[in-house]
Design a protein around this motif. Structure first.
Motif, PDB file in Angstrom:
ATOM      1  N   GLN A  12       0.823  -1.214   0.000  1.00  0.00           N
ATOM      2  CA  GLN A  12       0.000   0.000   0.000  1.00  0.00           C
ATOM      3  C   GLN A  12       0.856   1.263   0.000  1.00  0.00           C
ATOM      4  OE1 GLN A  12      -2.299  -1.048   3.421  1.00  0.00           O
ATOM      5  NE2 GLN A  12      -3.587  -2.475   2.274  1.00  0.00           N
ATOM      6  N   VAL A  13       1.987   1.248   0.700  1.00  0.00           N
ATOM      7  CA  VAL A  13       2.909   2.392   0.660  1.00  0.00           C
ATOM      8  C   VAL A  13       3.494   2.543  -0.743  1.00  0.00           C
ATOM      9  CG1 VAL A  13       5.096   3.311   1.511  1.00  0.00           C
ATOM     10  CG2 VAL A  13       3.482   2.300   3.117  1.00  0.00           C
ATOM     11  N   VAL A  14       3.876   1.416  -1.350  1.00  0.00           N
ATOM     12  CA  VAL A  14       4.398   1.447  -2.728  1.00  0.00           C
ATOM     13  C   VAL A  14       3.322   1.942  -3.690  1.00  0.00           C
ATOM     14  CG1 VAL A  14       5.279   0.015  -4.618  1.00  0.00           C
ATOM     15  CG2 VAL A  14       6.089  -0.371  -2.289  1.00  0.00           C
ATOM     16  N   ALA A  15       2.068   1.573  -3.436  1.00  0.00           N
ATOM     17  CA  ALA A  15       0.958   2.056  -4.267  1.00  0.00           C
ATOM     18  C   ALA A  15       0.898   3.576  -4.238  1.00  0.00           C
ATOM     19  CB  ALA A  15      -0.361   1.458  -3.761  1.00  0.00           C
ATOM     20  N   GLY A  16       1.094   4.158  -3.061  1.00  0.00           N
ATOM     21  CA  GLY A  16       1.107   5.612  -2.943  1.00  0.00           C
ATOM     22  C   GLY A  16       2.231   6.238  -3.737  1.00  0.00           C
ATOM     23  N   LEU A  17       3.390   5.592  -3.722  1.00  0.00           N
ATOM     24  CA  LEU A  17       4.524   6.093  -4.510  1.00  0.00           C
ATOM     25  C   LEU A  17       4.198   6.083  -6.004  1.00  0.00           C
ATOM     26  CD1 LEU A  17       7.494   4.291  -2.731  1.00  0.00           C
ATOM     27  CD2 LEU A  17       7.187   6.751  -2.893  1.00  0.00           C
ATOM     28  N   LEU A  18       3.525   5.001  -6.467  1.00  0.00           N
ATOM     29  CA  LEU A  18       3.250   4.845  -7.894  1.00  0.00           C
ATOM     30  C   LEU A  18       2.218   5.838  -8.409  1.00  0.00           C
ATOM     31  CD1 LEU A  18       3.165   0.943  -8.199  1.00  0.00           C
ATOM     32  CD2 LEU A  18       4.988   2.492  -8.917  1.00  0.00           C
ATOM     33  N   ILE A  19       1.133   6.043  -7.657  1.00  0.00           N
ATOM     34  CA  ILE A  19       0.072   6.927  -8.153  1.00  0.00           C
ATOM     35  C   ILE A  19       0.305   8.387  -7.768  1.00  0.00           C
ATOM     36  CG2 ILE A  19      -1.618   5.056  -8.045  1.00  0.00           C
ATOM     37  CD1 ILE A  19      -2.794   6.370  -5.554  1.00  0.00           C
ATOM     38  N   GLY A  20       1.333   8.646  -6.972  1.00  0.00           N
ATOM     39  CA  GLY A  20       1.606   9.989  -6.481  1.00  0.00           C
ATOM     40  C   GLY A  20       2.359  10.861  -7.463  1.00  0.00           C
ATOM     41  N   PRO A  21       2.747  12.058  -7.022  1.00  0.00           N
ATOM     42  CA  PRO A  21       3.420  13.041  -7.891  1.00  0.00           C
ATOM     43  C   PRO A  21       4.752  12.571  -8.460  1.00  0.00           C
ATOM     44  CG  PRO A  21       2.625  14.071  -5.869  1.00  0.00           C
ATOM     45  CD  PRO A  21       2.489  12.597  -5.680  1.00  0.00           C
ATOM     46  N   SER A  22       5.394  11.601  -7.808  1.00  0.00           N
ATOM     47  CA  SER A  22       6.728  11.186  -8.243  1.00  0.00           C
ATOM     48  C   SER A  22       6.708  10.281  -9.467  1.00  0.00           C
ATOM     49  CB  SER A  22       7.451  10.468  -7.097  1.00  0.00           C
ATOM     50  OG  SER A  22       7.665  11.343  -6.012  1.00  0.00           O
ATOM     51  N   VAL A  23       5.597   9.545  -9.715  1.00  0.00           N
ATOM     52  CA  VAL A  23       5.577   8.579 -10.817  1.00  0.00           C
ATOM     53  C   VAL A  23       4.417   8.867 -11.780  1.00  0.00           C
ATOM     54  CG1 VAL A  23       5.599   6.123 -11.437  1.00  0.00           C
ATOM     55  CG2 VAL A  23       6.653   6.862  -9.301  1.00  0.00           C
ATOM     56  N   GLN A  80       3.218  11.096  -0.007  1.00  0.00           N
ATOM     57  CA  GLN A  80       3.964  12.248   0.500  1.00  0.00           C
ATOM     58  C   GLN A  80       5.464  12.168   0.232  1.00  0.00           C
ATOM     59  OE1 GLN A  80       2.456  13.757   4.535  1.00  0.00           O
ATOM     60  NE2 GLN A  80       1.659  11.682   4.486  1.00  0.00           N
ATOM     61  N   VAL A  81       5.935  11.028  -0.254  1.00  0.00           N
ATOM     62  CA  VAL A  81       7.369  10.866  -0.508  1.00  0.00           C
ATOM     63  C   VAL A  81       7.720  11.449  -1.867  1.00  0.00           C
ATOM     64  CG1 VAL A  81       9.248   9.212  -0.800  1.00  0.00           C
ATOM     65  CG2 VAL A  81       7.484   8.793   0.923  1.00  0.00           C
ATOM     66  N   ASN A  82       8.656  12.363  -1.887  1.00  0.00           N
ATOM     67  CA  ASN A  82       9.115  13.001  -3.120  1.00  0.00           C
ATOM     68  C   ASN A  82      10.385  12.310  -3.602  1.00  0.00           C
ATOM     69  OD1 ASN A  82       9.775  14.674  -5.229  1.00  0.00           O
ATOM     70  ND2 ASN A  82      10.417  16.396  -3.953  1.00  0.00           N
ATOM     71  N   LEU A  83      10.231  11.407  -4.556  1.00  0.00           N
ATOM     72  CA  LEU A  83      11.388  10.665  -5.063  1.00  0.00           C
ATOM     73  C   LEU A  83      12.354  11.565  -5.829  1.00  0.00           C
ATOM     74  CD1 LEU A  83       9.706   7.357  -6.323  1.00  0.00           C
ATOM     75  CD2 LEU A  83      10.965   7.745  -4.205  1.00  0.00           C
ATOM     76  N   GLY A  84      11.838  12.684  -6.345  1.00  0.00           N
ATOM     77  CA  GLY A  84      12.702  13.601  -7.079  1.00  0.00           C
ATOM     78  C   GLY A  84      13.790  14.208  -6.230  1.00  0.00           C
ATOM     79  N   ALA A  85      13.593  14.239  -4.913  1.00  0.00           N
ATOM     80  CA  ALA A  85      14.603  14.811  -4.018  1.00  0.00           C
ATOM     81  C   ALA A  85      15.789  13.869  -3.826  1.00  0.00           C
ATOM     82  CB  ALA A  85      13.975  15.118  -2.657  1.00  0.00           C
ATOM     83  N   LEU A  86      15.651  12.638  -4.324  1.00  0.00           N
ATOM     84  CA  LEU A  86      16.689  11.637  -4.070  1.00  0.00           C
ATOM     85  C   LEU A  86      17.476  11.313  -5.328  1.00  0.00           C
ATOM     86  CD1 LEU A  86      14.422   9.235  -1.959  1.00  0.00           C
ATOM     87  CD2 LEU A  86      15.883  11.073  -1.130  1.00  0.00           C
ATOM     88  N   LEU A 139      11.569   6.444   4.151  1.00  0.00           N
ATOM     89  CA  LEU A 139      11.049   5.514   3.149  1.00  0.00           C
ATOM     90  C   LEU A 139      11.591   4.095   3.374  1.00  0.00           C
ATOM     91  CD1 LEU A 139       9.510   4.943   0.526  1.00  0.00           C
ATOM     92  CD2 LEU A 139      11.538   5.681  -0.741  1.00  0.00           C
ATOM     93  N   LEU A 140      12.890   3.982   3.578  1.00  0.00           N
ATOM     94  CA  LEU A 140      13.500   2.657   3.727  1.00  0.00           C
ATOM     95  C   LEU A 140      13.066   1.971   5.021  1.00  0.00           C
ATOM     96  CD1 LEU A 140      17.119   3.321   2.389  1.00  0.00           C
ATOM     97  CD2 LEU A 140      15.245   2.127   1.249  1.00  0.00           C
ATOM     98  N   THR A 141      13.027   2.704   6.112  1.00  0.00           N
ATOM     99  CA  THR A 141      12.605   2.069   7.373  1.00  0.00           C
ATOM    100  C   THR A 141      11.129   1.678   7.329  1.00  0.00           C
ATOM    101  OG1 THR A 141      12.132   4.254   8.350  1.00  0.00           O
ATOM    102  CG2 THR A 141      14.307   3.277   8.791  1.00  0.00           C
ATOM    103  N   THR A 142      10.319   2.451   6.599  1.00  0.00           N
ATOM    104  CA  THR A 142       8.892   2.156   6.489  1.00  0.00           C
ATOM    105  C   THR A 142       8.639   0.887   5.688  1.00  0.00           C
ATOM    106  OG1 THR A 142       8.340   4.505   6.636  1.00  0.00           O
ATOM    107  CG2 THR A 142       6.665   3.061   5.699  1.00  0.00           C
ATOM    108  N   VAL A 143       9.438   0.674   4.646  1.00  0.00           N
ATOM    109  CA  VAL A 143       9.230  -0.474   3.757  1.00  0.00           C
ATOM    110  C   VAL A 143       9.959  -1.722   4.254  1.00  0.00           C
ATOM    111  CG1 VAL A 143       9.658  -1.356   1.435  1.00  0.00           C
ATOM    112  CG2 VAL A 143       8.788   0.963   1.738  1.00  0.00           C
ATOM    113  N   LEU A 144      11.207  -1.565   4.706  1.00  0.00           N
ATOM    114  CA  LEU A 144      12.033  -2.730   5.026  1.00  0.00           C
ATOM    115  C   LEU A 144      11.722  -3.352   6.388  1.00  0.00           C
ATOM    116  CD1 LEU A 144      15.514  -1.531   3.671  1.00  0.00           C
ATOM    117  CD2 LEU A 144      13.818  -2.994   2.550  1.00  0.00           C
ATOM    118  N   ALA A 145      11.407  -2.536   7.387  1.00  0.00           N
ATOM    119  CA  ALA A 145      11.164  -3.072   8.730  1.00  0.00           C
ATOM    120  C   ALA A 145       9.987  -4.052   8.778  1.00  0.00           C
ATOM    121  CB  ALA A 145      10.964  -1.931   9.730  1.00  0.00           C
TER     122      ALA A 145
END
Length: 411
Positions: free
Chosen positions: A58-69, A305-311, A387-393
């Motif tokens: 579900q977090v990855v879903a947010g990344l995909l449909i969000g402003p970054s992708v 809310q995660v901005n992949l462009g900043a990375l 992002l990493l602690t949210t997904v990997l933990a």
């Protein structure tokens, strides 16, 4: 006469334009909600099929449909509010599955885990910022960002696996309440220092006292009151019993401005109060139905809310990875030391359960950037850590629990 007609027509046109604008915005929000719900359902199912916690999907879903992708949904105020309500219902449901007596049995371990889980990341984060050459306040804020814990993410994984009543899970939940009290007090102090305010010991003590006092008041007064009213609650219909539960849960969550606790922790406390009569009063199923709809929205919005462009810069990525290692080490070590009386396995699970930063880390990072306490590069580093602690933990937590189950089931 002509003027009046013109005025009437102008008024009608203006009203029609405003209505069209409002209608268009409403349509946009409804389409956005459609994408959020659809993406949560699809990615949650896909993740579960591969043995991955649904919350990660579900977090990855947010990344995909969000402003970054794909840019299908923007993290507007509507979705942020809906996500917060989802988190409230999630923790309310977790509270309904937790009794005070079970939590008190692990009170000592929960306190140690919370204190160490704040002190160690704070020191490591400050040291990292100092090593980077940041100002003291900026370095201290990085340490504060590492202190944050998103208990909602861990709680959902524990709920999915049916282990909320295990001792290690009770330590995580108890530590989360204490972590919230101490962490928010620390955030208030650091924010005050960054704004150039004189933060006195009396102000810190007042903030801490209000938070601790509210928790004590809810549990010591609320539980006896609910037990006394148990007979009357049993006489209520399902819908009315649910309304009572809803009023108690949302009512306590709404008091967040009084004592400084996060609404999700108050909802958890409200759930704990009502857990004392849940076997006699049937409202748990209706609360679960709402939580099953809103909680996935919360996790998708975390990804939005995660901005992949900043990375995109290599130094930022390297620093973010180092910060992630420190973030994991601080919480994991805090769990291993604080809960060592439960055994190494349970202590490791406790440490992993405290690792995700989730929406709490995002909020802290955004506050720091908005207040000018950290710059864009440091913000991006903290963002990668979150992002990493949210997904990997959750992945590590589920893998460890499943392996332990297989060992226990082996002949």
């Amino acid at each position: 006469m002509k003027r009046s007609r013109c005025g009437a027509w102008c008024l009608m046109l203006a009203s029609g334009s405003a209505l069209a604008t409002s209608s268009g915005h409403t349509g946009e929000l409804l389409f956005g909600l459609f994408w959020v719900v659809l993406a949560a359902a699809l990615m949650g199912t896909v993740a579960s099929r591969f043995g991955i916690p649904a919350v990660v999907g579900q977090v990855v879903a947010g990344l995909l449909i969000g402003p970054s992708v794909l840019k299908l949904v923007r993290p507007e105020e509507f979705f942020l509010t809906l996500a917060e309500i989802g988190a409230i219902f999630l923790l309310f449901m977790v509270g309904l599955e937790t009794r005070l007596g079970e939590l008190l049995r692990v009170g000592r371990e929960a306190l140690l885990v919370a204190v160490l889980g704040i002190a160690l990341p704070l020191v490591l984060g400050f040291g990292f910022g100092f090593w980077q050459g940041q100002a003291n306040v900026s370095a201290l804020f990085v340490g504060t960002a590492l202190v944050a814990t998103s208990v909602g993410i861990t709680a959902k994984v524990l709920q999915e696996l049916g282990v909320l009543n295990d001792p290690f899970a009770q330590v995580i939940l108890g530590a989360a309440v204490i972590d919230d009290i101490l962490g928010l007090t620390l955030l208030a102090v650091v924010s005050g220092l960054g704004a150039g305010q004189d933060t006195t010991a009396a102000q810190v003590g007042l903030t801490l006292g209000l938070s601790v006092g509210f928790v004590a008041l809810v549990l010591t007064v609320g539980i006896p009151l609910v037990r006394r009213g148990q007979a009357r609650l049993q006489e209520l219909s399902l819908s009315r019993a649910f309304n009572v539960a809803l009023v108690v849960g949302l009512g306590l969550a709404a008091l967040s401005t009084v004592a400084g606790l996060a609404p999700i922790i108050r909802a958890f406390l409200a759930g704990m109060v009502l857990a004392e009569v849940k076997d006699e009063v049937a409202f748990e199923s209706t609360v679960h139905a709402i939580e099953a709809f809103l909680a996935p929205v919360f996790f998708v919005v975390v990804g939005l809310q995660v901005n992949l462009g900043a990375l995109t810069q290599l130094p930022v990525v390297i620093a973010g990875l180092v910060l992630t290692v420190l973030a994991v080490a601080g919480k994991l070590l805090g769990g291993l030391l604080g809960a060592r009386s439960l055994g190494r396995r349970e202590a490791t699970l406790v440490g992993l359960g405290m690792v995700p930063r989730g929406e709490v880390g995002l909020i802290v990072a955004s506050l720091g950037l908005g207040a000018g306490l950290i710059g864009e590069p440091v913000y991006a580093e903290v963002l990668l850590m979150v992002l990493l602690t949210t997904v990997l933990a959750p992945l590590a937590l589920r893998a460890l629990l499943r392996r332990e189950r297989l060992v226990q089931q082996a002949p």
